[in-house]
Design a protein around this motif. Structure first.
Motif, PDB file in Angstrom:
ATOM      1  N   SER A 111      10.230  27.534 -18.435  1.00 10.93           N
ATOM      2  CA  SER A 111       9.194  27.443 -19.464  1.00 10.93           C
ATOM      3  C   SER A 111       8.747  28.848 -19.802  1.00 10.93           C
ATOM      4  CB  SER A 111       8.017  26.590 -18.986  1.00 10.93           C
ATOM      5  OG  SER A 111       7.464  27.149 -17.822  1.00 10.93           O
ATOM      6  N   ASN A 125       5.996  31.318 -22.535  1.00  7.78           N
ATOM      7  CA  ASN A 125       4.775  31.311 -23.332  1.00  7.78           C
ATOM      8  C   ASN A 125       4.986  31.951 -24.693  1.00  7.78           C
ATOM      9  OD1 ASN A 125       5.051  33.920 -22.555  1.00  7.78           O
ATOM     10  ND2 ASN A 125       3.180  34.009 -21.325  1.00  7.78           N
ATOM     11  N   ARG A 148       5.269  24.745 -30.073  1.00  9.20           N
ATOM     12  CA  ARG A 148       4.113  25.555 -29.638  1.00  9.20           C
ATOM     13  C   ARG A 148       3.063  25.666 -30.734  1.00  9.20           C
ATOM     14  NH1 ARG A 148       5.233  27.408 -24.236  1.00  9.20           N
ATOM     15  NH2 ARG A 148       7.442  27.098 -24.045  1.00  9.20           N
ATOM     16  N   SER A 201       5.158  32.153 -28.345  1.00  2.00           N
ATOM     17  CA  SER A 201       4.529  31.304 -29.359  1.00  2.00           C
ATOM     18  C   SER A 201       5.495  30.876 -30.452  1.00  2.00           C
ATOM     19  CB  SER A 201       3.330  32.023 -29.973  1.00  2.00           C
ATOM     20  OG  SER A 201       3.762  33.192 -30.642  1.00  2.00           O
ATOM     21  N   GLN A 252       9.807  24.299 -26.641  1.00  2.00           N
ATOM     22  CA  GLN A 252       9.900  23.764 -25.288  1.00  2.00           C
ATOM     23  C   GLN A 252      10.551  22.395 -25.402  1.00  2.00           C
ATOM     24  OE1 GLN A 252       8.670  25.496 -22.351  1.00  2.00           O
ATOM     25  NE2 GLN A 252      10.092  24.028 -21.466  1.00  2.00           N
TER      26      GLN A 252
END
Length: 186
Positions: free
Chosen positions: A94, A96, A139, A98, A102
């Motif tokens: 995973s 982060n 996201r 943006s 996912q």
């Protein structure tokens, strides 16, 4: 005599035709109003959530179950990375980012089938099956989801008994998810 040869040839074609290929479908979750006409922006990266093999139903027990779960997890994650790289760089895990996607794949059912039945009988006997659901979150405010059902072809011969199984199913599932995601791009 010609009609006898024609009939025998027709029977052989029907039998061999039933032994080739497999069945695969994918549909979007159109019951969810959020998915209708939903288009996603091309991601900068795709993150494949590690597959949880404790979910779903598995048609195996004991050490066979443990080995099957490890094989399906490895094959499916590897094939997803290979197929989805055509859309954007892809890794298992995973992130982060943006502007990344996912992807979550959930196993619903796995049946390894019977290599012996595929080898000896063919014509659909002993085929393996895998059923998964998937969802992609960009996201942002958009997401898509769907499900894929795959089964191996029931080809006759040593090749199918040794090399197909859920490895081939994983390839088909990954390819179908990739194709589905291509169609969701803006």
């Amino acid at each position: 005599m010609k009609s006898l040869c024609f009939v025998v040839g027709l029977v052989v074609c029907v039998v061999l035709g039933g032994c080739a290929g497999g069945h695969l479908t994918a549909t979007s979750d159109t019951g969810n109003p959020a998915n209708i006409g939903n288009k996603l922006s091309r991601p900068s990266h795709i993150y494949v959530t590690p597959i949880d093999v404790t979910q779903g139903t598995w048609k195996a027990e004991g050490s066979d179950l443990v080995n099957l779960q490890a094989k399906v997890k490895h094959d499916l994650e590897s094939e997803l990375v290979r197929e989805l790289t055509e859309i954007a760089p892809t890794t298992v895990g995973s992130g982060n980012n943006s502007s990344g996607w996912q992807l979550v794949v959930t196993i619903v059912h796995v049946d390894p089938g019977s290599a012996t039945m595929r080898e000896l009988v063919g014509m659909g006997a002993g085929q393996s099956k895998i059923n998964v659901t998937f969802s992609v979150d960009d996201r942002g405010t958009r997401s898509v989801s769907g499900h894929v059902d795959a089964d191996t072809g029931a080809e006759m011969g040593l090749h199918s008994a040794v090399l197909e199984g859920n490895g081939m199913d994983a390839e088909r599932v990954a390819r179908e998810i990739r194709n589905y995601l291509f169609n969701t791009l803006k």
